[in-house]
Design an enzyme around this catalytic site. Structure first.
Site, short mmCIF file in Angstrom:
data_model
loop_
_atom_site.label_atom_id
_atom_site.label_comp_id
_atom_site.label_asym_id
_atom_site.label_seq_id
_atom_site.Cartn_x
_atom_site.Cartn_y
_atom_site.Cartn_z
N PHE A 99 36.14 42.85 33.46
CA PHE A 99 36.13 43.89 32.41
C PHE A 99 36.77 45.37 32.99
O PHE A 99 37.27 45.87 31.47
CB PHE A 99 34.63 44.31 32.57
CG PHE A 99 33.86 45.18 33.75
CD1 PHE A 99 34.27 45.85 33.48
CD2 PHE A 99 33.53 43.57 34.54
CE1 PHE A 99 33.71 47.09 35.11
CE2 PHE A 99 32.90 44.76 35.61
CZ PHE A 99 32.95 46.24 35.37
N LYS A 103 41.90 34.45 28.32
CA LYS A 103 40.52 34.93 28.01
C LYS A 103 39.42 35.94 28.76
O LYS A 103 39.96 35.75 29.93
CB LYS A 103 39.88 33.41 28.26
CG LYS A 103 38.28 32.93 28.15
CD LYS A 103 37.54 34.52 28.49
CE LYS A 103 36.87 34.66 29.73
NZ LYS A 103 35.25 36.02 29.66
N GLU A 120 34.89 39.33 28.19
CA GLU A 120 33.30 39.48 27.15
C GLU A 120 32.40 40.32 26.92
O GLU A 120 32.03 41.25 25.80
CB GLU A 120 32.74 38.19 26.68
CG GLU A 120 31.11 38.03 28.51
CD GLU A 120 32.29 38.08 29.42
OE1 GLU A 120 32.57 37.60 29.91
OE2 GLU A 120 31.09 37.69 30.17
N SER A 169 35.25 38.57 40.20
CA SER A 169 34.50 38.50 41.15
C SER A 169 34.23 37.79 42.60
O SER A 169 34.93 36.00 41.99
CB SER A 169 32.71 38.57 41.18
OG SER A 169 32.43 37.28 40.71
N CYS A 224 38.78 47.30 41.68
CA CYS A 224 38.85 46.10 43.06
C CYS A 224 39.93 47.37 43.85
O CYS A 224 40.07 46.53 45.38
CB CYS A 224 40.09 45.29 42.51
SG CYS A 224 41.60 45.77 42.33
N GLU A 242 30.11 44.11 47.88
CA GLU A 242 30.94 44.83 47.36
C GLU A 242 29.55 45.44 45.91
O GLU A 242 28.61 44.38 45.60
CB GLU A 242 31.65 44.35 46.34
CG GLU A 242 32.32 45.21 45.27
CD GLU A 242 33.99 43.55 44.19
OE1 GLU A 242 33.48 43.22 44.03
OE2 GLU A 242 35.07 44.31 44.52
#
Ligand code: NAD
Length: 495
Positions: free
Chosen positions: A148, A172, A175, A225, A280, A381
């Site tokens: 995301f 993909k 969402e 992740s 990240c 994290e």
């Protein structure tokens, strides 16, 4: 309610009637819904990817490059709309969103050079009158699964280069913020890309599993992740796919006693709290070396209090909300764990409220001091605006912290000593390293990727690593004998 569909064969379509809500993170209101692609949607995407791929692979690299060049112009022309699509669903500031689209655009610019990038190698006379050459050919259908936090940039790390190499590509996207990927696909069609070469399938784990198990898909590029990256890597291997799976991070910024402290503080503030820490390459750990720790913590604290936390629609906003209610609760829970485990909470961003946006998913800048390596907030994290200061006695102790951590995405050292800088860049066990640079994100013509739990697979993304990932190597050995007929040979030929 606006619905975001799949993009298959040049059109917005969905057979599935299942959807998920999309929230505006600044207000907490549902603003749209996104399709969850069904098996039938998936089959349609595969059908059009297959139908287009061979023709596309046979289109000359120069013609492919010209379409990419049109695409670059269209992205530039539509930059404002792309950035606002990112900000609206993700919550990051508009300038930051523009920056991220630009970093994605750089990969398109790199991919425009594909005729040069695909040039092979040739050796004359590997044997008497025998020539040999190596070429790189497309894999077929490639897939990308993305997170995301960069709904434009991370997909663009993947599909422009894969498509430039002659593959068709199924994306993909996350969402949680899927709109930008549709606009990016529409612009590619407008640029002249044949239908079916780039398809977008919306959804969550179920769609990911269809991708992983499909015999028609040759490779999977994943960013997200670490637990999911590990799963993608394992499943892709089981199903015989080429895979690169980039995971999470815990990036350390080491501040040496001889560093310019103000520059280091600017680096920590920007890279720790920018995009609400949802990068990240965010700096989540500041390692204070020697006796500078008190001054460093004080300066970070003062500067963090000056930040303006506000929705993306406020042009003065330095950082926006985090992505979801669930994620806000997760971050706040980590802050509570930090307190419970004995870290010193210098600034607390829990229960942060903004007038008029009381239901938004805001977390204020949070600062911990005296964090130690056995604490949960150090090991895991958090992916939010939380900076942990760890105190190290000397450089060796700081380097060990960096190297002993499970993650290995990025790190940086602030120093005015060239010898330390050189030692650090050589000996840190991390994929991307900065010297007096807080977020050492490589440009498109280098490659992006971490080490250890931050990347599963052998290839980083974009740059030449990307070209190699999206192509397979073929080596040809060729002779054109005229009249010599020497009979069968039973000994391996030598030169
Ligand atoms: P995520 O792992 O939850 O989701 C990433 C993608 O995987 C999404 O498309 C999602 O739909 C899908 N997914 C989620 N759960 C799944 C499951 N159980 N099985 C199969 N697919 C699943 O990550 P996120 O929350 O969207 O993104 C944040 C994470 O991404 C952070 O950990 C961050 O560090 C990481 N990230 C890493 C890099 C990098 O370059 N290393 C870059 C950006 C983000």
């Amino acid at each position: 309610m606006k619905r975001i569909d799949n993009y298959i064969n040049g059109s917005n379509v969905s057979i599935s009637n299942k959807t998920l809500p999309i929230d505006d993170p600044s207000t907490g209101e549902t603003i749209a819904e996104v399709t969850i692609a069904s098996k039938e949607d998936f089959d349609e995407a595969i059908k059009s990817s297959k139908a287009s791929q061979l023709n596309w692979a046979n289109t000359t690299p120069l013609k492919r490059s010209r379409i990419l060049s049109n695409y670059k112009n269209l992205i530039e022309k539509n930059m404002d709309e792309l950035a606002s699509l990112v900000s609206k669903e993700h919550g990051k500031t508009l300038d930051d969103a523009k920056g991220s689209v630009t970093r994605g655009l750089e990969v398109v610019e790199f991919a425009c050079g594909i005729p040069h990038l695909l040039k092979g190698e040739f050796s004359q006379n590997v044997g008497t009158n025998i020539d040999s050459w190596s070429i790189r050919q497309p894999l077929g259908i490639c897939a990308g699964i993305t997170p995301f936090n960069f709904p434009a940039m991370v997909p663009m790390w993947m599909y422009p280069l894969s498509i430039a190499c002659g593959n068709s590509f199924i994306l993909k996207p996350s969402e949680k913020d899927p709109s930008c990927s549709i606009k990016l696909a529409e612009l590619f069609t407008e640029a002249g890309l044949p239908n079916g070469v780039f398809n977008v399938l919306q959804g969550d784990k179920d769609v990911v599993d269809l991708i992983l198990q499909s015999n028609d898909i040759s490779s999977v590029s994943f960013v997200g992740s670490t637990p999911v990256a590990r799963y993608i890597y394992q499943q892709s291997s089981i199903y015989g796919k080429r895979v690169q799976a980039l995971g999470g991070a815990k990036n350390h910024l080491v501040v040496m006693p001889d560093a310019n402290l103000d520059q280091a503080v600017d680096g920590i503030i920007g890279a720790g709290y920018g995009s609400a820490g949802e990068r990240c390459m965010a700096v989540s750990v500041a390692v204070a070396v020697g006796d500078i720790a008190d001054e460093l913590v004080e300066k970070i604290h003062v500067e963090s209090q000056k930040l303006k936390v506000a929705p993306w629609t406020d042009p003065d906003s330095d950082m926006g909300p985090v992505i979801s209610k669930l994620h806000k609760e997760k971050i706040e829970n980590y802050i509570s764990i930090g307190v419970k485990e004995g870290a010193k909470l210098v600034e607390d961003g829990r229960n942060y409220k903004i007038q008029g946006y009381e239901n938004g998913y805001f977390v204020g800048p949070t600062l911990f001091d005296k964090v130690t390596k056995d604490m949960t907030i150090y090991k895991e994290e958090i992916f939010g605006p939380v900076v942990s200061v760890v105190r190290a006695k000397n450089y060796d102790e700081a380097l060990n912290l960096v190297n002993d951590h499970d993650f290995g995405n990025g790190t940086s050292v602030y120093t005015s000593d060239g010898e330390i800088a050189r030692h650090f860049t050589t000996n840190s066990k991390i994929g991307m390293v900065g010297v007096n640079v807080p977020i050492p994100v490589p440009m498109a013509f280098h490659s992006f990727g971490g080490w250890k739990q931050s990347l599963f697979g052998d290839h980083s993304v974009h740059g030449m690593e990307g070209v190699h990932f999206y192509t397979k190597l073929k080596t040809v050995t060729s002779r054109w004998p005229k009249s010599i007929q020497s009979g069968p040979e039973f000994v391996l030929p030598t030169n």
